[in-house]
Structure formats: C-alpha cells, structure tokens
Design a protein around this motif. Structure first.
Motif, short mmCIF file in Angstrom:
data_model
loop_
_atom_site.label_atom_id
_atom_site.label_comp_id
_atom_site.label_asym_id
_atom_site.label_seq_id
_atom_site.Cartn_x
_atom_site.Cartn_y
_atom_site.Cartn_z
N GLN A 38 1.37 4.12 -2.93
CA GLN A 38 1.20 5.55 -2.67
C GLN A 38 2.38 6.34 -3.22
OE1 GLN A 38 0.60 5.19 1.68
NE2 GLN A 38 -1.27 6.36 1.39
N ASP A 85 1.52 11.52 4.53
CA ASP A 85 0.36 10.86 3.95
C ASP A 85 0.50 9.33 3.91
OD1 ASP A 85 0.44 13.55 1.69
OD2 ASP A 85 -1.05 13.27 3.28
N LEU A 86 1.65 8.82 4.32
CA LEU A 86 1.87 7.38 4.26
C LEU A 86 1.25 6.69 5.47
CD1 LEU A 86 5.62 7.34 3.12
CD2 LEU A 86 3.56 7.26 1.70
N LYS A 93 1.46 8.49 -6.51
CA LYS A 93 1.19 9.89 -6.14
C LYS A 93 2.44 10.67 -5.78
CE LYS A 93 -3.33 8.52 -4.30
NZ LYS A 93 -4.20 8.49 -3.09
N LYS A 152 0.83 -1.21 0.00
CA LYS A 152 0.00 0.00 0.00
C LYS A 152 0.87 1.25 0.00
CE LYS A 152 -3.72 2.31 2.57
NZ LYS A 152 -4.61 2.23 3.75
#
Length: 440
Positions: A315, A325-326, A319, A311
């Motif tokens: 990311q 944001d991780l 992005k 995941k």
C-alpha cells in the motif's frame, strides 16, 4: 473449506463421467501429516503441496505433472530428491549481502553447510567495498537495505570493468514481474525468492558459479546426534508453520529454535517503532519496518504476519497512502499473536527447575507487591521489551490461587500490547494486595 472439503470435491471430479477430460488435481494444504497425504492418494489426486508454497516449488510441481514428455514423479520420489550443491563448485566464495539478522543466519547456515565460503555484508555500501577488497565467485544481493540498496550497489559493482562478469543474484521477497525486471536492468543475473527454497538456491548457484580447479571442497559439518538442542521439541504454534519452516532449513531444529528467539528479540519493539513513526507521519519508516517484518516472519513460518506486513508495505509503495488507509488492525492482531506465542516459549525456557511455579506456597506480601510496583511505571511507558522483562519477575513468583486468573490476564495483555487493559488489571491486583487481604 466450508460446505465441501478438497478431498471430497476431488473424488467427485475424478468420478464424473460427464467430463470430457478429467483435470489434474494437486492438493495444496497447510497440513503435511502422513494421513492427509494418504487420503489425497486414495482420492486419486495427482500431486501434493504444503503451504507456504514458494514460486519455484509451485512451478516445478506444475511442470512435473503437466509438462510434455515428462514422466510423473510420486510424492515419495520428490521427497527422496536430495537438495545438494554440485561438487564442482564447493569451496566457492560467496558474498552474502543482507541487513536482516534472521535472513543472514538462515542463508549463512545453508551456504556454509553446503561447502561454500561465506562473507557477509550488512548493506550495499559494505558490499561495494568488499568486492574491491576480495575476490568472490558470486554475490547474493538483498534489495532494500540502509546506507545503499541492492540496485545501486549492483550498478556500481557492474560499472567496474574488472567486476562486470561477477554474477549477482537478487535475494528478495519481492518477486513481482516489475521487481524482477528492475533486477535485470540493474545488471543482476537472476533472483531467488524469500523465504529461501534450498533446492532452487543450489540450482541457481550451480548455473552461475564457474567451476575452478583451485576450489577446495569443504566437507559438510556432521550432525552431532547428542546435541541437546536437536532433541528439544519445537511447539506447534497456531500462527507459525513450524513443519514447513523446518523443511526449508533441512530440519535443523537447533537453528530454527535460534531463529525463533532471534525474531522475538529483534522484532519485539517493532509495534512501538511503527506507532512512533505513524505519530510523526513518517510513512517511509513504516514501510521499511513492514518490509523487515515481512522477510523475518516469512523466514520463521509466520505466514499470516508476513502477508499482513507485505500488504501494508505494498500500500505504501504503490499508493503512498497515509495511515488512515493502512490495514493496521489485522497487522496488529497477527503481530500480537506471534509475539505472544514466542514470549511464552521465552518464558518457559528462562525458568529453571529451582525456580518457583505458580500455585506453590505463596510468596510474602511485600515481594508480590514490589514486583507489581516495579512493573507499573514501565507499562505506562508502553515499551514492550522492558515490560516483558519486568513481567518475567512477576510470573516467576508463586501467587495466591484467587489471583492467578488476573495474573494470567496481565500476562496476555502485555504480550498482546494491550497496555491500557494491562494497567487496569495491575491496578486491581495492587488494590487487592493493599486493602487488608493477607497473603502472607
């Protein structure tokens, strides 16, 4: 599932007379026990899959139960299908291009035991050199590697007129449509998903390796029934699907045990490396580490960790997001649980019958204190591997009963990389030993 489990749900669907068509129902579960299979059969379910499910197994199962003019196979029929390589290509020479030591070990064992001759390249650059030095019948190519990635290496290989017909199959955990298209554009003939599904691997090798008269079949090495490692039971770790992983490598417990230790040794410092990269805002390195962990954890059956690593890798790749944001909290928790489980296995195996166990006659005061003082500076450096080594000395000693709880807390904190908590526990232990409590 909550509210109503899959067995009960399936029974109600199968018994519903108001449905114009009863759908095919395939159970998908992490439990492979015989009683669960019998429950599914008694409920009238059509198929049975054990998680983690590889794309090829999922496809084969759906085709088996829904395909036109295809007779249904029972679970027992599927179990009896032997995963074997066509005899006509045994003795073929394979170049295995893989930088991950765990994936190397798995693929190498599977290929050698099937009667193939294997040469290993650790990256794309080595692969390009080796195909020029020796003749191979097929190349299994990882994609993300240091020095040179699999795409670039394949393009260079295919640009050589003498090598343009050499089959190259991608071997990757990235199986999205755009990943597969990228493989085809680089000149690859196909792809094999990780973790490796042996049956599909052999199917692809049979498709792309051209049989030759000069092939000499290499007999599969016989299993040594007296092998001590085969007799040792592998613990059922909550965070690791041991049964499915063993199935993927033909039930070889000795190999699987080796992979567990290898994963522990190779990945023990990964959290420290990730944190260091984040401090430097080196998101590219974080993505690379997550990719390695995704593949390695998937190979040993640590599916939650593989998912959490994948995941974060996605990311970063899709992005290019920064560290705020991780989803690092979930990853850290999954990583800590897996390493903690394997650390306990490591500790149990490292002890001998002659070593003292907790609860036996207490060591002298100085020995206990020295072991804690040796551990304290290492905890402050937050270097997991060195901390784990020093912790083994602490755990090998016989501690007073009233300190055993704190010793256990210390062990758990170190194994889960909670160093602040570990330091506080250790300081408490040192204080008790230094302030008039006689443990001699």
């Amino acid at each position: 599932m909550p509210e109503m489990d899959g067995i009960k749900t399936s029974k109600l669907i199968k018994a519903n007379n108001q449905l114009s068509k009863i759908p095919t129902i395939i159970m998908v579960t992490a439990h492979g026990r015989e009683e669960i299979k019998k429950e599914a059969q008694n409920a009238g379910l059509d198929g049975f899959l054990i998680k983690p499910v590889t794309p090829s197994v999922l496809l084969d199962t759906v085709v088996t139960y829904l395909g036109k003019n295809t007779s249904k196979k029972t679970e027992d029929d599927l179990d009896r299908e032997k995963e074997s390589l066509p005899l006509t290509i045994q003795g073929a020479k394979i170049l295995l291009v893989e930088d991950n030591a765990i994936n190397q070990e798995i693929a190498n064992e599977i290929l050698k035991n099937a009667g193939l001759i294997v040469t290993i390249a650790n990256n794309g650059k080595e692969a390009v050199e080796k195909v020029k030095e020796s003749e191979f019948d097929l190349v299994l190519m990882d994609l993300q590697m240091p020095e040179m990635n699999g795409f670039e290496a394949t393009k260079i290989i295919k640009s050589d007129p003498s090598l343009k017909d050499l089959p190259v199959l991608a071997m990757t955990a990235n199986v999205m449509k755009h990943d597969i298209e990228k493989c085809m554009n680089a000149g690859m003939q196909g792809h094999i998903a990780k973790p490796i599904d042996t049956k599909y691997l052999f199917k692809m090798l049979g498709k792309w390796i051209k049989p030759r008269e000069e092939f000499t079949s290499i007999p599969t090495p016989p299993k040594d029934s007296s092998n001590e490692m085969d007799d040792v039971e592998i613990p059922n770790f909550p965070e690791i699907n041991v049964q499915k992983s063993l199935e993927m490598i033909g039930g070889d417990k000795a190999l699987y045990r080796k992979l567990l230790f290898q994963f522990h040794d190779l990945c023990l410092n990964s959290m420290q490396e990730i944190e260091a990269a984040l401090e430097e805002d080196d998101i590219k390195t974080v993505g690379s580490l997550m990719h390695t962990l995704k593949g390695a954890s998937g190979s040993i059956g640590a599916t939650n960790l593989a998912s959490a690593s994948g995941k974060i890798e996605s990311q970063i790749l899709e992005k290019g997001v920064g560290k705020p944001d991780l989803d690092l909290d979930n990853f850290s928790e999954c990583f800590g649980k897996v390493i903690s489980s394997l650390s306990q296995l490591n500790t149990r195996d490292s002890k001998t019958k002659d070593q003292p166990e907790m609860g036996r006659p207490v060591e002298d005061h100085k020995t206990l204190l020295d072991s804690l003082n040796d551990l304290e500076p290492l905890l402050k450096t937050r270097k997991p591997k060195k901390c784990a080594q020093a912790l083994e000395k602490v755990l090998s000693l016989s501690w007073p009963p009233d300190l055993l709880g704190e010793i256990k807390n210390l062990e758990q904190s170190v194994n889960k990389y909670k160093f602040t908590k570990a330091i506080a526990t250790l300081e408490s232990l040192i204080k008790k030993l230094n302030h008039g409590e006689n443990y001699e």
